[in-house]
Design a protein around this motif. Structure first.
Motif, PDB file in Angstrom:
ATOM      1  N   ILE A 199       5.815   3.519  -2.045  1.00  0.00           N
ATOM      2  CA  ILE A 199       6.189   4.901  -2.326  1.00  0.00           C
ATOM      3  C   ILE A 199       6.762   5.018  -3.741  1.00  0.00           C
ATOM      4  N   GLY A 200       6.949   6.248  -4.177  1.00  0.00           N
ATOM      5  CA  GLY A 200       7.517   6.529  -5.493  1.00  0.00           C
ATOM      6  C   GLY A 200       7.213   7.961  -5.863  1.00  0.00           C
ATOM      7  N   ASN A 201       7.934   8.491  -6.836  1.00  0.00           N
ATOM      8  CA  ASN A 201       7.642   9.852  -7.279  1.00  0.00           C
ATOM      9  C   ASN A 201       6.554   9.834  -8.346  1.00  0.00           C
ATOM     10  N   SER A 202       6.219  10.998  -8.864  1.00  0.00           N
ATOM     11  CA  SER A 202       5.100  11.088  -9.807  1.00  0.00           C
ATOM     12  C   SER A 202       5.371  10.306 -11.097  1.00  0.00           C
ATOM     13  N   LEU A 203       6.623  10.226 -11.509  1.00  0.00           N
ATOM     14  CA  LEU A 203       6.954   9.481 -12.722  1.00  0.00           C
ATOM     15  C   LEU A 203       6.891   7.976 -12.499  1.00  0.00           C
ATOM     16  N   GLU A 204       6.966   7.548 -11.250  1.00  0.00           N
ATOM     17  CA  GLU A 204       6.933   6.129 -10.914  1.00  0.00           C
ATOM     18  C   GLU A 204       5.548   5.654 -10.500  1.00  0.00           C
ATOM     19  N   GLN A 205       4.599   6.568 -10.463  1.00  0.00           N
ATOM     20  CA  GLN A 205       3.259   6.271  -9.970  1.00  0.00           C
ATOM     21  C   GLN A 205       2.575   5.161 -10.766  1.00  0.00           C
ATOM     22  N   ALA A 206       2.648   5.222 -12.075  1.00  0.00           N
ATOM     23  CA  ALA A 206       1.983   4.217 -12.913  1.00  0.00           C
ATOM     24  C   ALA A 206       2.590   2.835 -12.693  1.00  0.00           C
ATOM     25  N   TYR A 207       3.903   2.763 -12.545  1.00  0.00           N
ATOM     26  CA  TYR A 207       4.574   1.480 -12.317  1.00  0.00           C
ATOM     27  C   TYR A 207       4.122   0.865 -10.989  1.00  0.00           C
ATOM     28  N   VAL A 208       4.026   1.693  -9.954  1.00  0.00           N
ATOM     29  CA  VAL A 208       3.575   1.212  -8.643  1.00  0.00           C
ATOM     30  C   VAL A 208       2.131   0.741  -8.721  1.00  0.00           C
ATOM     31  N   GLU A 209       1.287   1.517  -9.386  1.00  0.00           N
ATOM     32  CA  GLU A 209      -0.122   1.132  -9.520  1.00  0.00           C
ATOM     33  C   GLU A 209      -0.264  -0.189 -10.269  1.00  0.00           C
ATOM     34  N   ASN A 210       0.591  -0.415 -11.255  1.00  0.00           N
ATOM     35  CA  ASN A 210       0.557  -1.668 -12.003  1.00  0.00           C
ATOM     36  C   ASN A 210       0.904  -2.845 -11.097  1.00  0.00           C
ATOM     37  N   ILE A 211       1.882  -2.675 -10.244  1.00  0.00           N
ATOM     38  CA  ILE A 211       2.247  -3.743  -9.298  1.00  0.00           C
ATOM     39  C   ILE A 211       1.092  -4.028  -8.350  1.00  0.00           C
ATOM     40  N   ILE A 212       0.480  -2.979  -7.831  1.00  0.00           N
ATOM     41  CA  ILE A 212      -0.636  -3.166  -6.890  1.00  0.00           C
ATOM     42  C   ILE A 212      -1.803  -3.885  -7.579  1.00  0.00           C
ATOM     43  N   SER A 213      -2.045  -3.575  -8.827  1.00  0.00           N
ATOM     44  CA  SER A 213      -3.154  -4.203  -9.559  1.00  0.00           C
ATOM     45  C   SER A 213      -2.940  -5.702  -9.745  1.00  0.00           C
ATOM     46  N   CYS A 214      -1.701  -6.161  -9.648  1.00  0.00           N
ATOM     47  CA  CYS A 214      -1.380  -7.576  -9.851  1.00  0.00           C
ATOM     48  C   CYS A 214      -1.362  -8.372  -8.545  1.00  0.00           C
ATOM     49  N   LEU A 215      -1.572  -7.714  -7.415  1.00  0.00           N
ATOM     50  CA  LEU A 215      -1.539  -8.408  -6.134  1.00  0.00           C
ATOM     51  C   LEU A 215      -2.770  -9.289  -5.967  1.00  0.00           C
ATOM     52  N   SER A 216      -2.616 -10.388  -5.243  1.00  0.00           N
ATOM     53  CA  SER A 216      -3.740 -11.307  -5.011  1.00  0.00           C
ATOM     54  C   SER A 216      -4.801 -10.654  -4.147  1.00  0.00           C
ATOM     55  N   GLN A 252      -5.402  -6.803  -1.550  1.00  0.00           N
ATOM     56  CA  GLN A 252      -4.857  -5.480  -1.278  1.00  0.00           C
ATOM     57  C   GLN A 252      -5.362  -4.897   0.038  1.00  0.00           C
ATOM     58  N   ASP A 253      -5.715  -5.776   0.971  1.00  0.00           N
ATOM     59  CA  ASP A 253      -6.321  -5.306   2.216  1.00  0.00           C
ATOM     60  C   ASP A 253      -5.413  -4.373   3.009  1.00  0.00           C
ATOM     61  N   ASN A 254      -4.114  -4.656   3.019  1.00  0.00           N
ATOM     62  CA  ASN A 254      -3.192  -3.893   3.858  1.00  0.00           C
ATOM     63  C   ASN A 254      -2.303  -2.934   3.063  1.00  0.00           C
ATOM     64  N   ILE A 255      -2.678  -2.689   1.829  1.00  0.00           N
ATOM     65  CA  ILE A 255      -1.847  -1.868   0.950  1.00  0.00           C
ATOM     66  C   ILE A 255      -2.288  -0.403   0.992  1.00  0.00           C
ATOM     67  N   ILE A 256      -1.308   0.483   1.135  1.00  0.00           N
ATOM     68  CA  ILE A 256      -1.546   1.920   0.996  1.00  0.00           C
ATOM     69  C   ILE A 256      -0.587   2.438  -0.075  1.00  0.00           C
ATOM     70  N   ASN A 257      -1.114   3.100  -1.079  1.00  0.00           N
ATOM     71  CA  ASN A 257      -0.301   3.588  -2.188  1.00  0.00           C
ATOM     72  C   ASN A 257      -0.060   5.084  -2.039  1.00  0.00           C
ATOM     73  N   TYR A 258       1.201   5.460  -1.799  1.00  0.00           N
ATOM     74  CA  TYR A 258       1.546   6.881  -1.715  1.00  0.00           C
ATOM     75  C   TYR A 258       2.513   7.298  -2.816  1.00  0.00           C
ATOM     76  N   ALA A 259       2.602   6.525  -3.864  1.00  0.00           N
ATOM     77  CA  ALA A 259       3.454   6.893  -4.995  1.00  0.00           C
ATOM     78  C   ALA A 259       2.917   8.158  -5.656  1.00  0.00           C
ATOM     79  N   GLY A 260       3.773   9.148  -5.803  1.00  0.00           N
ATOM     80  CA  GLY A 260       3.371  10.392  -6.425  1.00  0.00           C
ATOM     81  C   GLY A 260       2.545  11.300  -5.545  1.00  0.00           C
ATOM     82  N   LYS A 261       2.410  10.971  -4.255  1.00  0.00           N
ATOM     83  CA  LYS A 261       1.512  11.726  -3.378  1.00  0.00           C
ATOM     84  C   LYS A 261       2.221  12.349  -2.181  1.00  0.00           C
ATOM     85  N   THR A 262       3.548  12.294  -2.154  1.00  0.00           N
ATOM     86  CA  THR A 262       4.278  12.825  -0.998  1.00  0.00           C
ATOM     87  C   THR A 262       5.312  13.851  -1.440  1.00  0.00           C
ATOM     88  N   ASN A 263       5.498  14.876  -0.610  1.00  0.00           N
ATOM     89  CA  ASN A 263       6.636  15.769  -0.805  1.00  0.00           C
ATOM     90  C   ASN A 263       7.815  15.219  -0.002  1.00  0.00           C
TER      91      ASN A 263
END
Length: 422
Positions: free
Chosen positions: A260-277, A279-290
């Motif tokens: 999770i994360g807000n819209s300003l944190e979205q890029a940081y979260v995406e960067n972490i996900i891109s570095c994972l070995s 991503q089968d069980n990963i769901i990214n909701y950073a910047g996508k939730t109220n």
């Protein structure tokens, strides 16, 4: 507006004004000698908290206490527009008066209508929950409230004329109880100590491929890798989170991992996900939730792993099992809640948050770097099994040296940044 920009405005514009106001208000008070008795039947009560979703949630026991004592009073919450959605979820507030601090120009444009609305309320008692905000002190004074209550720190001498009553700020006491000390100034006996339980208006649906699965029908963990710029040093380092998430995918293959994360944190979260070995069980909701969706995600999670920041306090409120990582703040201040396992190393310079506007380490957050992936994994396993010492904070021997350089003592006040938090 970034916190650093606000600090600059406060330092060069607001604080000089406060010095003058402090003397003026102090002299005026000596001449007029107004009645500041706090045992009256107040009809208009204001509470101000501009920064920190978590601190706003921690103020809910104070709000409940005031409502119980003054059932017919208008309770006003003064904050910024960025907190509007979370404030709308909080009970016992009659009126919101919000300042638009998106940038300097919106702040300037909205300030005078904001102050006009506040002054018209003729506030009887004003609680300023900000600890070191000169801007908040300025608004408190300009509100013309009859009784102005704030916190005293060692650096607060110049505010002694601005506030009619000041309470010592105890960094070793849970923040919700610190706020409740202000209610005790009003001689209130019936004190409410529980956080308000936040709840979402609807169950959030997680879209996976073409299907939608309700969160209460899915086994998942919520992971918050972020910390707001109010104190970015609270963030555990990126490489540790990457290693943790990779190991969690292996150890808990039946669970989805929702970041999770807000819209300003979205890029940081995406960067972490891109570095994972993987991503089968990963769901990214950073910047996508109220706020409703975020509360729903946290409320129905099997576990929340988080830095010491807003989502952690939502988890406290929903009583979701949580593994919380602490560093610049002491868990004595924010971590004493049920279903919570605390991971914290008591380094020499922690806690620093309420002693410094900018921490002395300038970003070299050793308090977070001492937290190991193994510790967090162990905390997750024990929390899920019910074997963790929930709420129990074991303070180890105080750590005195830099993690990587034993000849560097912790606590040095640096003039310039010495490390970038990744």
């Amino acid at each position: 507006m970034k916190t650093s920009q606000l600090f600059t405005i406060e330092k060069f514009i607001v604080r000089p004004i406060l010095w003058v106001l402090n003397v003026f208000v102090y002299i005026l008070g000596k001449i007029l000698r107004p009645d500041h008795t706090l045992t009256k039947e107040f009809t208009t009560i204001a509470i101000a908290k501009y920064k920190g979703m978590g601190s706003i949630i921690q103020s809910t026991p104070l709000l409940q206490t005031l409502r119980k004592r003054y059932p017919n009073a208008e309770i006003i919450f003064i904050s910024t527009k960025g907190n509007e959605k979370i404030l709308e979820k909080i009970e016992n507030i009659n009126t919101l008066i919000l300042l638009d601090d998106k940038n300097f120009f919106t702040l300037l444009y909205s300030f005078f209508p904001f102050m006009f609305t506040l002054i018209r309320k003729r506030v009887d008692v004003y609680f300023d929950l900000e600890i070191y905000s000169d801007f908040s002190s300025l608004v408190t004074t300009a509100s013309m409230a009859k009784n102005r209550i704030g916190f005293y720190l060692r650096s607060s001498d110049y505010r002694m004329g601005i506030y009619t009553h000041m309470m010592y700020y105890n960094i070793n006491s849970p923040i919700s109880l610190v706020y409740l000390q202000l209610a005790r100034l009003l001689k209130i006996k019936d004190i409410k100590t529980n956080l308000q339980k936040l709840s979402a208006q609807q169950i959030f649906n997680i879209s996976e491929q073409q299907d939608k699965t309700a969160v209460n029908q899915l086994k998942y963990f919520v992971i918050n890798v972020n910390a707001s710029d109010l104190r970015i040093e609270r963030r555990w380092n990126k490489d540790s989170f990457i290693e943790l998430i990779d190991k969690m995918q292996q150890q808990y293959p039946d669970y989805k991992l929702i970041l999770i994360g807000n819209s300003l944190e979205q890029a940081y979260v995406e960067n972490i996900i891109s570095c994972l070995s993987f991503q089968d069980n990963i769901i990214n909701y950073a910047g996508k939730t109220n706020i409703d969706e975020l509360i729903s995600l946290i409320e129905h999670a099997s576990l929340v792993i988080t830095n010491d920041t807003g989502p952690m306090h939502i988890a406290f409120s929903t009583q979701t099992k949580t593994v919380a990582l602490f560093g610049p703040c002491s868990p004595k201040q924010y971590g004493h809640f049920q279903n919570t396992t605390i991971i914290y190393h008591q380094v020499y310079c922690s806690p620093c948050v309420h002693e410094f506007v900018i921490p002395p380490c300038k970003g070299n957050n050793q308090c977070m770097k001492y937290i190991s992936v193994f510790e967090v994994l162990d905390g997750i396993e024990n929390t899920l099994s019910g074997n963790a010492p929930l709420q129990d904070v074991v303070f180890q021997n105080i750590i005195l040296q830099d993690k990587n350089f034993e000849d560097i003592p912790l606590g040095i006040v640096y003039k310039y940044p010495v490390a970038k938090i990744n």
